[in-house]
Design a protein around this motif. Structure first.
Motif, PDB file in Angstrom:
ATOM      1  N   ARG A 190      83.036 141.529   7.896  1.00  0.00           N
ATOM      2  CA  ARG A 190      83.275 139.992   8.195  1.00  0.00           C
ATOM      3  C   ARG A 190      83.270 139.733   9.468  1.00  0.00           C
ATOM      4  O   ARG A 190      82.511 138.809   9.953  1.00  0.00           O
ATOM      5  CB  ARG A 190      84.649 139.812   7.703  1.00  0.00           C
ATOM      6  CG  ARG A 190      85.267 138.293   7.592  1.00  0.00           C
ATOM      7  CD  ARG A 190      86.437 138.156   6.840  1.00  0.00           C
ATOM      8  NE  ARG A 190      87.046 136.961   7.049  1.00  0.00           N
ATOM      9  CZ  ARG A 190      88.170 136.731   7.909  1.00  0.00           C
ATOM     10  NH1 ARG A 190      88.269 137.743   8.938  1.00  0.00           N
ATOM     11  NH2 ARG A 190      88.379 135.546   8.186  1.00  0.00           N
ATOM     12  N   LYS A 193      79.337 139.905  10.707  1.00  0.00           N
ATOM     13  CA  LYS A 193      78.740 138.699  10.409  1.00  0.00           C
ATOM     14  C   LYS A 193      79.241 137.436  11.235  1.00  0.00           C
ATOM     15  O   LYS A 193      78.229 136.670  11.448  1.00  0.00           O
ATOM     16  CB  LYS A 193      78.969 138.414   8.948  1.00  0.00           C
ATOM     17  CG  LYS A 193      78.227 138.963   7.885  1.00  0.00           C
ATOM     18  CD  LYS A 193      78.431 138.920   6.378  1.00  0.00           C
ATOM     19  CE  LYS A 193      78.236 140.044   5.647  1.00  0.00           C
ATOM     20  NZ  LYS A 193      78.344 139.763   4.322  1.00  0.00           N
ATOM     21  N   ALA A 197      76.726 134.957  13.218  1.00  0.00           N
ATOM     22  CA  ALA A 197      77.008 133.500  13.115  1.00  0.00           C
ATOM     23  C   ALA A 197      77.048 132.666  14.601  1.00  0.00           C
ATOM     24  O   ALA A 197      76.523 131.793  14.882  1.00  0.00           O
ATOM     25  CB  ALA A 197      78.096 133.118  12.316  1.00  0.00           C
ATOM     26  N   SER A 208      83.237 126.326  11.647  1.00  0.00           N
ATOM     27  CA  SER A 208      83.415 127.362  10.123  1.00  0.00           C
ATOM     28  C   SER A 208      84.826 128.083  10.475  1.00  0.00           C
ATOM     29  O   SER A 208      85.100 128.530   9.692  1.00  0.00           O
ATOM     30  CB  SER A 208      82.468 128.152   9.979  1.00  0.00           C
ATOM     31  OG  SER A 208      81.256 127.491   9.812  1.00  0.00           O
ATOM     32  N   GLY A 209      85.556 127.809  11.505  1.00  0.00           N
ATOM     33  CA  GLY A 209      86.837 128.395  11.751  1.00  0.00           C
ATOM     34  C   GLY A 209      86.677 129.657  12.528  1.00  0.00           C
ATOM     35  O   GLY A 209      87.772 130.367  12.460  1.00  0.00           O
ATOM     36  N   ILE A 210      85.682 130.090  12.902  1.00  0.00           N
ATOM     37  CA  ILE A 210      85.391 131.267  13.724  1.00  0.00           C
ATOM     38  C   ILE A 210      85.897 131.291  15.113  1.00  0.00           C
ATOM     39  O   ILE A 210      85.591 130.236  15.679  1.00  0.00           O
ATOM     40  CB  ILE A 210      83.818 131.862  13.816  1.00  0.00           C
ATOM     41  CG1 ILE A 210      83.393 132.086  12.251  1.00  0.00           C
ATOM     42  CG2 ILE A 210      83.670 132.842  14.653  1.00  0.00           C
ATOM     43  CD1 ILE A 210      81.882 132.160  12.084  1.00  0.00           C
TER      44      ILE A 210
ATOM     45  N   GLU B 141      79.350 132.500   3.147  1.00  0.00           N
ATOM     46  CA  GLU B 141      80.694 133.584   3.310  1.00  0.00           C
ATOM     47  C   GLU B 141      81.129 132.979   4.865  1.00  0.00           C
ATOM     48  O   GLU B 141      82.542 133.041   5.005  1.00  0.00           O
ATOM     49  CB  GLU B 141      80.168 134.858   3.813  1.00  0.00           C
ATOM     50  CG  GLU B 141      79.978 135.738   2.428  1.00  0.00           C
ATOM     51  CD  GLU B 141      79.424 136.831   2.535  1.00  0.00           C
ATOM     52  OE1 GLU B 141      79.980 137.552   3.567  1.00  0.00           O
ATOM     53  OE2 GLU B 141      78.524 137.416   1.916  1.00  0.00           O
ATOM     54  N   MET B 142      80.300 132.642   5.649  1.00  0.00           N
ATOM     55  CA  MET B 142      80.859 132.080   6.906  1.00  0.00           C
ATOM     56  C   MET B 142      81.660 130.870   6.730  1.00  0.00           C
ATOM     57  O   MET B 142      82.564 130.443   7.568  1.00  0.00           O
ATOM     58  CB  MET B 142      79.700 131.888   8.020  1.00  0.00           C
ATOM     59  CG  MET B 142      79.104 133.095   8.505  1.00  0.00           C
ATOM     60  SD  MET B 142      80.555 134.275   9.366  1.00  0.00           S
ATOM     61  CE  MET B 142      80.703 135.582   8.323  1.00  0.00           C
ATOM     62  N   GLY B 143      81.227 130.131   5.806  1.00  0.00           N
ATOM     63  CA  GLY B 143      82.069 128.871   5.559  1.00  0.00           C
ATOM     64  C   GLY B 143      83.627 129.253   4.991  1.00  0.00           C
ATOM     65  O   GLY B 143      84.358 128.341   5.431  1.00  0.00           O
ATOM     66  N   PHE B 145      85.149 131.664   6.176  1.00  0.00           N
ATOM     67  CA  PHE B 145      85.487 132.450   6.968  1.00  0.00           C
ATOM     68  C   PHE B 145      87.172 132.436   7.317  1.00  0.00           C
ATOM     69  O   PHE B 145      87.878 133.401   7.329  1.00  0.00           O
ATOM     70  CB  PHE B 145      85.206 132.399   8.627  1.00  0.00           C
ATOM     71  CG  PHE B 145      85.360 133.212   9.720  1.00  0.00           C
ATOM     72  CD1 PHE B 145      84.654 134.473   9.473  1.00  0.00           C
ATOM     73  CD2 PHE B 145      86.460 133.116  10.321  1.00  0.00           C
ATOM     74  CE1 PHE B 145      84.916 135.651  10.335  1.00  0.00           C
ATOM     75  CE2 PHE B 145      86.636 134.154  11.188  1.00  0.00           C
ATOM     76  CZ  PHE B 145      86.130 135.212  11.556  1.00  0.00           C
ATOM     77  N   ILE B 146      87.922 131.231   7.164  1.00  0.00           N
ATOM     78  CA  ILE B 146      89.192 131.276   7.566  1.00  0.00           C
ATOM     79  C   ILE B 146      90.031 131.729   6.216  1.00  0.00           C
ATOM     80  O   ILE B 146      91.163 131.580   6.071  1.00  0.00           O
ATOM     81  CB  ILE B 146      89.479 129.677   7.968  1.00  0.00           C
ATOM     82  CG1 ILE B 146      89.119 128.757   6.779  1.00  0.00           C
ATOM     83  CG2 ILE B 146      89.068 129.338   9.203  1.00  0.00           C
ATOM     84  CD1 ILE B 146      89.791 127.238   6.972  1.00  0.00           C
ATOM     85  N   ARG B 147      89.183 131.828   5.042  1.00  0.00           N
ATOM     86  CA  ARG B 147      90.121 131.973   3.742  1.00  0.00           C
ATOM     87  C   ARG B 147      90.088 133.666   3.681  1.00  0.00           C
ATOM     88  O   ARG B 147      89.263 134.395   3.833  1.00  0.00           O
ATOM     89  CB  ARG B 147      89.089 131.519   2.576  1.00  0.00           C
ATOM     90  CG  ARG B 147      89.444 130.101   2.531  1.00  0.00           C
ATOM     91  CD  ARG B 147      88.475 129.390   1.330  1.00  0.00           C
ATOM     92  NE  ARG B 147      88.963 130.268  -0.107  1.00  0.00           N
ATOM     93  CZ  ARG B 147      88.396 129.696  -1.053  1.00  0.00           C
ATOM     94  NH1 ARG B 147      87.578 128.977  -1.178  1.00  0.00           N
ATOM     95  NH2 ARG B 147      88.884 130.352  -2.133  1.00  0.00           N
ATOM     96  N   ARG B 148      91.446 134.061   3.441  1.00  0.00           N
ATOM     97  CA  ARG B 148      91.792 135.535   3.316  1.00  0.00           C
ATOM     98  C   ARG B 148      91.687 135.671   1.592  1.00  0.00           C
ATOM     99  O   ARG B 148      91.896 136.862   1.361  1.00  0.00           O
ATOM    100  CB  ARG B 148      92.984 135.826   3.891  1.00  0.00           C
ATOM    101  CG  ARG B 148      92.766 135.947   5.503  1.00  0.00           C
ATOM    102  CD  ARG B 148      91.786 136.995   5.742  1.00  0.00           C
ATOM    103  NE  ARG B 148      91.788 137.349   7.393  1.00  0.00           N
ATOM    104  CZ  ARG B 148      91.233 138.466   7.891  1.00  0.00           C
ATOM    105  NH1 ARG B 148      90.428 139.163   6.983  1.00  0.00           N
ATOM    106  NH2 ARG B 148      91.241 138.735   9.156  1.00  0.00           N
ATOM    107  N   ARG B 188      78.361 125.190   2.774  1.00  0.00           N
ATOM    108  CA  ARG B 188      78.969 125.949   3.681  1.00  0.00           C
ATOM    109  C   ARG B 188      80.474 125.156   4.016  1.00  0.00           C
ATOM    110  O   ARG B 188      81.312 125.798   4.045  1.00  0.00           O
ATOM    111  CB  ARG B 188      78.382 126.037   4.948  1.00  0.00           C
ATOM    112  CG  ARG B 188      79.087 126.980   5.896  1.00  0.00           C
ATOM    113  CD  ARG B 188      78.590 126.559   7.336  1.00  0.00           C
ATOM    114  NE  ARG B 188      78.715 125.122   7.714  1.00  0.00           N
ATOM    115  CZ  ARG B 188      79.902 124.473   8.255  1.00  0.00           C
ATOM    116  NH1 ARG B 188      80.887 125.351   8.183  1.00  0.00           N
ATOM    117  NH2 ARG B 188      79.953 123.316   8.484  1.00  0.00           N
TER     118      ARG B 188
END
Lengths: 336, 275
Positions: A190, A193, A197, A208-210, B141-143, B145-148, B188
């Motif tokens: 994760r 990736k 990204a 996307s919150g990264i 998946e990157m969309g 990202f904040i979800r665990r 996303r």
């Protein structure tokens, strides 16, 4: 028999050294390409980061050697390597906090970061010379050869010997492990990736919150590991001298650009292209040709295209050719 | 742009030392905290917002935009009216100097964009809204990202909504057509299971047929109860599906009403819909 002798001589003097040098360049170029891809600038401090990582590892190696701690046939430096990586990681993340972060927050243009990295290079250069001095340092220990020339001659009955140094074997194995780990990390995890990204599109990664700061931190951590490993392997293979590491910057950048900046696969390919060209062009072919050609045609000179003093010219010329005819590199990187 | 010397590259375009692709433009903002606020009349409301980029002049002037669950709110207006700017203000990408942004009974004016994502706002930018070098599935998946938690259910929902994406899920998103890219972009944003979805000109640069299909999908998303705030260039089609319409002119609210009201308003028709 002559053909076999020629092959052995070629392997001994060209292939083995070029493969191990190529692996070292590949590790260096991977670091350069990662910083270029994710942080978007060419890091001129890369060679000196390698020197710093190698230096810390050498200091730990000496300490371990002083305590009588060794790894038997393997160099003690392997034991010291994790400590070297850890200290280098601290240095890089510290540098990022103090220097690079400011420019990131300013949304500074990448070219400004290139110049900033030049300043960082001089500082790191100074730190390394201040701590360990500008001279050559020996820190290799353990068994010197995996295959020694004499054993090989006895075993094969050939006139030519084949020697593989422990450091060369170690270099190749370590590089394969490091590269496999890196690719697995970037493509399967994760965090990996999210780094790709961020490299692709900073704003969308943010949306996307990264967390960009996270991505940057992981990048520096990986770069610390890559540079230290590359620096230590180079030092084991040749010797450690701060100035040599600074000079390595050119072949490393050439490798990264030849392969295609931003492409990890390209960095590896580029490393080997540069290493093989450098070694083949500066190698004296007299011996190999002497075996292959009929006696009448045996060359009288050394058949060395360039003196080894000019080896950096080779990477420079390759760099020029690639930038002229295929600016995106062999693997379609980002440079234009 | 804003006179920041660090943002001046003095014409250096050498891509062998710098990478320009994908450089972020969202200005860095140190985020504050969200504070509880009195429950307003709307789920998401940008209330009398005035502001602009950095130290630049005000672009928005007391602009108000609101949306409720199950609704589609559309911002329309002439070029340069500040439509996208109004949306960006709601998302925290520029300095709102007066006015407030309230989400679900919380004042989020001080939050940074990334914190708003965590609060449940999904944003689809107008351009560069997909990760071109990642596969479709990696984009989704990157969309998330904040979800665990396990997001495979959400991914299946997105694939149900956009079946073509399932077919192309292992393809690099950059290889898709314009309409498919927009689907990836919306998909996303949906992966976070946002409480509100914001779309900046989702139909820019796609053919009329694809546009109709995208609007259908957007209506479908709205039916699941997600409030949708959308900026649109194609004012007529957008107002047809809108529950609420905002016409902006020079950063101010010029007309506000239901989509139908605006379509029938002679003034709006004359000035924006071509008679």
């Amino acid at each position: 028999m002559d053909l076999l002798n020629a092959i052995v001589a070629l392997t001994n003097f060209v292939i083995v050294p070029a493969v191990s040098y190529g692996s070292q360049l590949a590790l260096g170029a991977l670091g350069v390409t990662l910083i270029y891809g994710i942080l978007r600038f060419s890091n001129f401090a890369h060679g000196d980061t390698m020197a710093f990582g190698a230096m810390v590892t050498i200091l730990f190696t000496w300490w371990f050697q002083g305590m009588g701690l060794t790894l038997g046939p393997l160099p003690t430096a392997l034991l010291a390597l994790p400590f070297g990586i850890a200290v280098t990681a601290l240095l890089l993340i510290g540098t990022d906090r103090v220097v690079y972060r400011f420019y990131r927050e300013q949304k500074a243009k990448p070219v400004i970061l290139v110049i900033v990295s030049l300043g960082v290079m001089f500082i790191m250069n100074g730190i390394v010379r201040f701590i360990i001095g500008p001279d050559d340092q020996q820190f290799a220990d353990g068994a010197r050869f995996i295959v020694s020339a004499r054993d090989f001659k006895e075993w094969s009955g050939l006139d030519e010997g084949l020697a593989i140094k422990t450091s060369q074997g170690l270099t190749v194995i370590t590089t394969i492990i490091a590269v496999a780990l890196l690719f697995w990390f970037l493509n399967r995890t994760r965090t990996g990736k999210s780094m790709r990204a961020y490299s692709d599109n900073e704003d969308l990664a943010l949306l996307s919150g990264i967390n960009p700061e996270r991505v940057v931190m992981y990048t520096w951590l990986i770069v610390a590991a890559l540079t230290t490993v590359a620096g230590v392997l180079y030092g084991l293979d040749k010797s450690f001298k701060p100035f040599t590491y600074f000079q390595l910057l050119l072949p490393i950048f050439a490798s990264a650009i030849v392969g295609g900046l931003g492409s990890p696969l390209g960095a590896i390919a580029g490393g080997f292209v540069i290493a093989f060209s450098e070694v083949t062009i500066t190698y004296a072919w007299k011996k190999v040709l002497g075996y292959l050609l009929p006696d009448a045609l045996e060359p009288s000179g050394l058949v060395q295209l360039l003196s080894t003093d000019y080896k950096f010219a080779v990477s420079f010329v390759i760099l020029l050719i690639v930038l002229l005819f295929r600016p995106t590199g062999l693997f379609r990187g980002k440079s234009v | 742009m804003s006179g920041n010397p660090y943002q001046d590259d003095r014409g250096n375009k050498d891509a062998s030392i710098t990478k320009r692709h994908g450089v972020g433009e969202i200005p860095y903002r140190k985020g504050g905290k969200a504070t509880p606020a009195a429950k307003g009349e709307a789920f998401l409301i940008g209330d009398t917002m005035t502001g602009g980029y950095g130290t630049g002049p005000d672009i928005l002037h007391e602009c108000t935009i609101a949306v409720n669950p199950g609704e589609i709110a559309v911002i329309v207006g002439p070029n340069g009216a500040g439509k996208s700017t109004a949306m960006k203000a709601v998302f925290g990408m520029l300095d709102v100097r007066s006015g407030h942004v309230l989400l679900d009974g919380e004042d989020i004016t001080a939050l940074s964009p990334q914190d708003r994502v965590i609060k449940g706002m999904g944003f689809v930018p107008q351009t560069n809204n997909i990760f071109t070098s990642l596969t479709v599935e990696e984009n989704l998946e990157m969309g998330a990202f904040i979800r665990r938690d396990d997001f495979r259910g959400t991914m299946a929902q997105v694939y149900d909504l956009f079946p073509i994406l399932k077919e192309k899920r292992n393809q690099a998103a950059g290889e898709l057509s314009g309409g498919q890219r927009q689907q990836v972009a919306v998909g996303r944003a949906l992966m976070t299971r946002p409480k509100v979805l914001m779309l900046d000109e989702p139909t820019a640069g796609v053919s009329p047929i694809v546009m109709d299909e995208l609007f259908d999908r957007i209506i479908e998303v709205a039916r699941t109860g997600i409030p949708i705030l959308m900026v649109e260039q194609n004012a007529r089609q957008a107002l047809e599906i809108a529950d609420k319409g905002y016409v902006l002119v020079q950063g101010r609210n010029a007309f506000t009403g239901t989509g139908k009201e605006l379509l029938e308003d002679p003034e709006v028709r004359k000035s924006f819909l071509g008679g």
